[in-house]
Scaffold this active site. Structure first.
Site, PDB file in Angstrom:
ATOM      1  N   HIS A 177       0.809  -1.230   0.000  1.00 23.83           N
ATOM      2  CA  HIS A 177       0.000   0.000   0.000  1.00 23.83           C
ATOM      3  C   HIS A 177       0.842   1.281   0.000  1.00 23.83           C
ATOM      4  O   HIS A 177       0.800   2.071   0.942  1.00 23.83           O
ATOM      5  CB  HIS A 177      -1.007   0.010   1.159  1.00 23.83           C
ATOM      6  N   ASP A 250      -5.948  -3.447   0.171  1.00 24.16           N
ATOM      7  CA  ASP A 250      -5.875  -3.103   1.592  1.00 24.16           C
ATOM      8  C   ASP A 250      -7.275  -2.825   2.140  1.00 24.16           C
ATOM      9  O   ASP A 250      -7.434  -1.983   3.040  1.00 24.16           O
ATOM     10  CB  ASP A 250      -4.927  -1.927   1.852  1.00 24.16           C
TER      11      ASP A 250
HETATM   12  N1  NCD Z   1      -4.474   0.014   6.380  1.00 22.47           N
HETATM   13  C1  NCD Z   1      -5.047   0.298   7.534  1.00 22.47           C
HETATM   14  O1  NCD Z   1      -5.262   1.480   7.827  1.00 22.47           O
HETATM   15  N2  NCD Z   1      -5.422  -0.663   8.409  1.00 22.47           N
HETATM   16  C2  NCD Z   1      -5.154  -2.079   8.314  1.00 22.47           C
HETATM   17  C3  NCD Z   1      -3.754  -2.426   8.676  1.00 22.47           C
HETATM   18  C4  NCD Z   1      -2.728  -2.083   7.618  1.00 22.47           C
HETATM   19  O2  NCD Z   1      -2.796  -2.563   6.497  1.00 22.47           O
HETATM   20  O3  NCD Z   1      -1.811  -1.297   7.882  1.00 22.47           O
HETATM   21  C5  NCD Z   1      -6.148  -2.803   9.238  1.00 22.47           C
HETATM   22  O4  NCD Z   1      -5.929  -3.978   9.513  1.00 22.47           O
HETATM   23  O5  NCD Z   1      -7.158  -2.196   9.635  1.00 22.47           O
HETATM   24 ZN    ZN Z   2      -3.413  -3.724   5.140  1.00 18.77          ZN
HETATM   25 ZN    ZN Z   3      -0.353  -1.908   6.505  1.00 19.48          ZN
END
Ligand code: NCD
Ligand code: ZN
Ligand code: ZN
Length: 346
Positions: A177, A250
């Site tokens: 990401h 993500d």
């Molecule tokens: N991306 C996020 O903001 N949250 C993800 C964790 C992650 O991918 O860093 C989660 O598990 O909620």
């Molecule tokens: Zn994630």
């Molecule tokens: Zn992450």
């Protein structure tokens, strides 16, 4: 006159970074992700995290049992801690279902408290991963509270990731990401063993969408949305045709009340319309013809897996995203809640 495409048929896509959670939420997250994704890389940041082969494999069984159709393949990931051993890596690889291990710097994001406190602690583990051909997936942010949250990815790359890449040249690494121009440039310049996933929300939004005219917690995720120049660099990378950049949503659901709170959780839900959201971003950039490589070819190529053999078709069709979706015994507010999306997978 510009001609517009009304249908687009592409190789079935995969999602190379998704959070399905567990328990009562699993039937909802698995239904959404398995609608048209062939495979997905399943993030292991459960409570407690999937730190050993056995917990990852039993999580896989629960995902298999939750899918309505049975044609979706979850690709499992081991959660690295300071105590992970090289033996565990070998065992995970031998299971045939665990393709990668995930580095969460301790405290960097949702459920990362058991993560790695210092990457040098796990060098013997990275050595074993390089040897057996297991990928390293990285949440690339430093955790030092003195570092500005908008700089945490860039500083992680400079002070941590560059060293790992240099020390393990044969290790395949995915910087997950990515959110900055700096990350795009790092990945472009690195060897062919370094790639990155890009989310739909980081292509569609920048920090103004989250913060201007009122604070919108459903855009809050980590790494946090950056300024417009970074969004533009991500779009350019995604549509470039460079095989180092591929789809990873993500998608990370949190219950509505956990997001709309004085201290809201990080994570955005996009699995309700993953490919449709990417299609909008690619079309806005005038590059719908580049979607297939990004969504369906470059991910499996990097992981050393076959591309999916069948196709999916996107049709131009306006539909309004519901205000929320069920999530176990609660609800999740998705990205574009109440707004119109102009593509639909048929
Ligand atoms: N991306 C996020 O903001 N949250 C993800 C964790 C992650 O991918 O860093 C989660 O598990 O909620
Ligand atoms: Zn994630
Ligand atoms: Zn992450």
């Amino acid at each position: 006159m510009t001609s517009t495409v009304d249908t687009l048929t592409i190789t079935r896509p995969d999602d190379w970074h998704v959070h399905l959670r567990d328990g009562v939420q699993l039937k909802d997250t698995v239904r959404d992700i398995s609608r048209y994704m062939g495979r997905a890389i399943i993030m292991p940041n459960l409570v407690p995290p999937a730190t050993c082969t056995q917990t990852a494999l039993s999580y896989r069984e629960r995902i298999m049992a939750a899918q309505p159709q049975g044609d979706f393949t979850p690709l499992m990931v081991l959660y690295l801690t300071d105590n992970t051993t090289p033996e565990e890596i070998k065992k995970a690889k031998a299971s045939g279902h665990i393709v990668a291990a995930k580095l969460y710097p301790a405290g960097a994001t949702t459920n990362s408290d058991s993560g790695v406190t210092d990457i040098e602690n796990i060098y013997p583990v990275l050595e074993a991963m390089q040897e057996v051909g297991m990928l390293l997936l990285v949440h690339g942010e430093v955790t030092d509270s003195a570092i500005d949250i908008f700089d945490r990815e860039k500083i992680f790359i400079e002070t941590k990731l560059a060293k790992v890449v240099a020390a393990f040249p044969e290790l395949k690494i995915v910087l997950e990401h990515i959110t900055t121009k700096d990350a795009v440039e790092f990945v472009e310049k690195a060897s062919d063993n370094v790639a990155a996933t890009i989310t739909a929300h980081h292509l569609l939004y920048n920090r103004n969408h989250m913060l201007a005219g009122g604070i919108r917690p459903h855009y809050y995720c980590l790494p946090i949305l950056k300024r417009n120049i970074h969004q533009q660099a991500l779009i350019a990378a995604a549509i470039s045709g460079n095989k180092k950049f591929f789809l990873g949503t993500d998608s990370a659901p949190h219950a509505k009340d956990k997001k709309e709170a004085a201290c809201g959780c990080a994570g955005a839900y996009t699995a309700h319309a993953a490919l449709e959201l990417y299609a909008e971003a690619f079309e806005d950039a005038g590059a719908l013809d580049k979607l297939e490589g990004f969504a369906s070819h470059f991910g499996p190529d990097f992981y050393g897996l076959p591309r999916n053999a069948d196709t999916v078709t996107l049709k131009r069709s306006s539909w309004t995203v519901p205000e929320s979706y069920p999530l176990g015994d609660s609800h999740v507010v998705p990205i574009k809640a109440g707004a119109v999306i102009s593509w639909e997978v048929v």
